[in-house]
Design a protein around this motif. Structure first.
Motif, PDB file in Angstrom:
ATOM      1  N   ARG A  38     -17.418   8.946   9.583  1.00  0.00           N
ATOM      2  CA  ARG A  38     -16.390   8.382  10.472  1.00  0.00           C
ATOM      3  C   ARG A  38     -16.946   7.875  11.798  1.00  0.00           C
ATOM      4  NH1 ARG A  38     -10.292  10.036  10.316  1.00  0.00           N
ATOM      5  NH2 ARG A  38     -10.663   8.941   8.420  1.00  0.00           N
TER       6      ARG A  38
ATOM      7  N   ASN B  57      -9.679  20.866  -4.745  1.00  0.00           N
ATOM      8  CA  ASN B  57      -9.727  21.520  -6.065  1.00  0.00           C
ATOM      9  C   ASN B  57      -8.620  22.556  -6.164  1.00  0.00           C
ATOM     10  OD1 ASN B  57     -12.331  22.826  -4.441  1.00  0.00           O
ATOM     11  ND2 ASN B  57     -11.012  24.373  -5.351  1.00  0.00           N
TER      12      ASN B  57
ATOM     13  N   TYR C 261     -12.808  14.626  12.003  1.00  0.00           N
ATOM     14  CA  TYR C 261     -12.278  13.335  11.546  1.00  0.00           C
ATOM     15  C   TYR C 261     -11.600  12.543  12.661  1.00  0.00           C
ATOM     16  CZ  TYR C 261     -12.834  14.829   6.626  1.00  0.00           C
ATOM     17  OH  TYR C 261     -13.312  15.232   5.417  1.00  0.00           O
ATOM     18  N   PHE C 262     -10.949  13.238  13.601  1.00  0.00           N
ATOM     19  CA  PHE C 262     -10.117  12.543  14.584  1.00  0.00           C
ATOM     20  C   PHE C 262     -10.439  12.994  16.007  1.00  0.00           C
ATOM     21  CE2 PHE C 262      -7.473  12.874  10.704  1.00  0.00           C
ATOM     22  CZ  PHE C 262      -7.270  11.516  10.473  1.00  0.00           C
TER      23      PHE C 262
ATOM     24  N   VAL D 113      -3.845   8.426   2.881  1.00  0.00           N
ATOM     25  CA  VAL D 113      -4.127   7.055   3.312  1.00  0.00           C
ATOM     26  C   VAL D 113      -4.870   6.271   2.224  1.00  0.00           C
ATOM     27  CG1 VAL D 113      -6.355   7.500   4.456  1.00  0.00           C
ATOM     28  CG2 VAL D 113      -4.797   5.778   5.395  1.00  0.00           C
ATOM     29  N   SER D 114      -5.569   6.972   1.323  1.00  0.00           N
ATOM     30  CA  SER D 114      -6.288   6.224   0.274  1.00  0.00           C
ATOM     31  C   SER D 114      -5.925   6.766  -1.107  1.00  0.00           C
ATOM     32  CB  SER D 114      -7.797   6.257   0.499  1.00  0.00           C
ATOM     33  OG  SER D 114      -8.284   7.556   0.449  1.00  0.00           O
TER      34      SER D 114
ATOM     35  N   ARG E 116      -7.511  26.244  -3.835  1.00  0.00           N
ATOM     36  CA  ARG E 116      -8.205  26.401  -2.551  1.00  0.00           C
ATOM     37  C   ARG E 116      -7.239  26.590  -1.368  1.00  0.00           C
ATOM     38  NH1 ARG E 116     -10.342  20.928   0.102  1.00  0.00           N
ATOM     39  NH2 ARG E 116     -12.012  22.321   0.694  1.00  0.00           N
TER      40      ARG E 116
ATOM     41  N   LEU F  81       0.298  16.396   3.566  1.00  0.00           N
ATOM     42  CA  LEU F  81      -0.412  15.299   4.233  1.00  0.00           C
ATOM     43  C   LEU F  81      -1.917  15.365   3.930  1.00  0.00           C
ATOM     44  CD1 LEU F  81      -0.320  12.989   6.413  1.00  0.00           C
ATOM     45  CD2 LEU F  81      -1.021  14.755   8.029  1.00  0.00           C
ATOM     46  N   GLY F  82      -2.495  14.223   3.575  1.00  0.00           N
ATOM     47  CA  GLY F  82      -3.930  14.192   3.273  1.00  0.00           C
ATOM     48  C   GLY F  82      -4.200  14.995   2.023  1.00  0.00           C
TER      49      GLY F  82
ATOM     50  N   SER G  57      -5.204  14.139  -0.993  1.00  0.00           N
ATOM     51  CA  SER G  57      -6.244  13.695  -1.941  1.00  0.00           C
ATOM     52  C   SER G  57      -5.627  13.453  -3.320  1.00  0.00           C
ATOM     53  CB  SER G  57      -7.400  14.698  -1.988  1.00  0.00           C
ATOM     54  OG  SER G  57      -8.453  14.170  -2.763  1.00  0.00           O
TER      55      SER G  57
ATOM     56  N   THR H  88      -3.475  20.173  -5.410  1.00  0.00           N
ATOM     57  CA  THR H  88      -2.960  21.308  -4.619  1.00  0.00           C
ATOM     58  C   THR H  88      -1.475  21.111  -4.289  1.00  0.00           C
ATOM     59  OG1 THR H  88      -3.810  20.267  -2.616  1.00  0.00           O
ATOM     60  CG2 THR H  88      -5.202  21.946  -3.621  1.00  0.00           C
TER      61      THR H  88
ATOM     62  N   LYS I  97     -12.858  13.106   0.043  1.00  0.00           N
ATOM     63  CA  LYS I  97     -11.657  13.337  -0.766  1.00  0.00           C
ATOM     64  C   LYS I  97     -11.668  14.747  -1.393  1.00  0.00           C
ATOM     65  CE  LYS I  97      -9.045  10.476  -1.858  1.00  0.00           C
ATOM     66  NZ  LYS I  97      -7.745  10.178  -1.209  1.00  0.00           N
TER      67      LYS I  97
ATOM     68  N   LEU J  75       0.243   6.840   3.219  1.00  0.00           N
ATOM     69  CA  LEU J  75       0.640   7.118   4.607  1.00  0.00           C
ATOM     70  C   LEU J  75      -0.598   7.390   5.446  1.00  0.00           C
ATOM     71  CD1 LEU J  75       3.171   7.795   6.478  1.00  0.00           C
ATOM     72  CD2 LEU J  75       2.657  10.184   5.981  1.00  0.00           C
ATOM     73  N   ASP J  76      -0.676   6.697   6.567  1.00  0.00           N
ATOM     74  CA  ASP J  76      -1.721   6.986   7.552  1.00  0.00           C
ATOM     75  C   ASP J  76      -1.080   7.887   8.607  1.00  0.00           C
ATOM     76  OD1 ASP J  76      -3.513   7.014   9.640  1.00  0.00           O
ATOM     77  OD2 ASP J  76      -4.034   4.902   9.469  1.00  0.00           O
ATOM     78  N   CYS J  77      -1.641   9.072   8.786  1.00  0.00           N
ATOM     79  CA  CYS J  77      -0.991  10.036   9.699  1.00  0.00           C
ATOM     80  C   CYS J  77      -0.968   9.531  11.134  1.00  0.00           C
ATOM     81  CB  CYS J  77      -1.666  11.394   9.607  1.00  0.00           C
ATOM     82  SG  CYS J  77      -3.381  11.389  10.146  1.00  0.00           S
TER      83      CYS J  77
END
Ligand SMILES: C[S@@+](CC[C@H](N)C(=O)[O-])C[C@H]1O[C@@H](n2cnc3c(N)ncnc32)[C@H](O)[C@@H]1O
Length: 305
Positions: free
Chosen positions: A161, A65, A234-235, A123-124, A68, A93-94, A96, A100, A62, A208-210
């Motif tokens: 992962r 800051n 990650y993917f 997603v979380s 960044r 998207l994503g 955290s 930002t 996650k 949302l899950d991308c």
């Protein structure tokens, strides 16, 4: 390994850091103090993000800051088409904790006016706390075990992962104690969105899950930023193709996509990324910053499926 639960970000020194784990309860305490306009608000705000830095859920850190993603913000200001700027909404998207997203919102409003809005998508968004006697377990919303603790002693349960098993014997023994884990009672949900973001009416928060197509988002956004999320760590390539095809659907025609990843250097983080505009069924490359995005070939080979 059993770790010491600390109310701040674990120290950076690796030998000490691996013996510490950040306390999710500190997130609740920081939110309470920020609500009361604590005089240490600036430091507290950074502490919230620093605690998330030490949290891994669904195989993704996650980490975030303030400050960044400055180059991505400059790219958005430079490349969002003039015809799409007024009253625009951008998707982060994503995101955290969204600190930002808040910064990007301020910058875009300064550039394009106060009617700009943002959607923080991740997603979380929560951590769930369960308890049985002195044993506390934190789980992701999909039930993934993230951390267990007894008082100040903690065990990181979240897996990288691509790993099939929890890292060590102690984690496995704990996770196999089915009777204990089934007997646990749900206590509360700990929000992972930053308190300063929760207080900003210009930002909508979206789970949302991308990888999952959300038809209701079709043609909604003038711009999308995906920083430190769409990467090969990650993917898989097939998943990245799916995610990029979804983002294509969510953008308005001519909308701007910025994908970036920060890399650690001795002097601080360096942002590397690329910018594209939605062009018919695909994307048209516009500019790289740093060394460009590592998923360039995926974006340029993608479009609506
Ligand atoms: C390293 S953080 C990046 C945060 C922020 N964008 C930044 O650069 O500071 C990665 C974020 O991506 C989110 N994430 C991971 N998998 C995801 C997925 N399938 N869909 C949406 N978000 C995801 C994680 O929950 C995490 O908050």
């Amino acid at each position: 390994m059993i770790q010491l639960v600390v109310g701040r970000a674990p120290p950076r020194l690796p030998v000490i850091a691996e013996r510490c784990i950040a306390d999710p309860e500190a997130l609740v305490e920081i939110a309470r103090r920020l609500d009361r306009a604590d005089p240490e608000a600036g430091a507290l705000a950074d502490r919230f993000s620093a605690i998330l830095h030490d949290l891994r859920i669904g195989g993704a850190w996650k980490r975030t800051n303030r400050g960044r993603l400055k180059r991505t913000e400059a790219m958005l200001c430079a490349h969002i088409e003039p015809g799409l700027r007024s009253g625009m909404t951008f998707l982060d998207l994503g995101a955290s904790d969204g600190i930002t997203t808040l910064e990007a919102l301020h910058i875009l409003r300064r550039a394009f006016g106060a009617a700009v809005g943002a959607v923080l998508a991740d997603v979380s968004l929560f951590l769930l706390r369960f308890r049985r006697g002195p044993v506390v377990e934190y789980r992701a919303v999909d039930g993934e075990p993230v951390m267990a603790r007894i008082g100040r002693f903690g065990l990181r349960l979240a897996r990288p992962r691509h790993a099939q098993h929890a890292h060590n014997l102690l984690c496995r023994l704990y996770l196999e104690s089915g009777w204990l884990r089934r007997a646990m009672q749900a206590e509360t949900m700990i929000p992972l969105v930053h308190p300063l973001v929760r207080g900003e009416p210009g930002i909508a928060v979206l789970e949302l899950d991308c990888l999952v197509r959300e038809e209701s988002l079709q043609n909604r956004f003038a711009a999308i930023r995906a920083s430190n999320v769409l990467n090969l760590g990650y993917f898989s390539a097939a998943q990245l193709h799916q995610a990029v095809a979804n983002l294509h659907l969510y953008l308005k025609d001519g909308g701007c996509l910025v994908v970036s990843r920060n890399h650690d250097h001795p002097d601080g983080e360096v942002e590397n990324g690329s910018v594209w505009l939605k062009d018919g069924r695909g994307f048209r490359w516009v500019e790289d910053f740093g060394v460009g995005s590592e998923i360039k070939s995926v974006v340029e080979g993608s479009g609506q499926r």
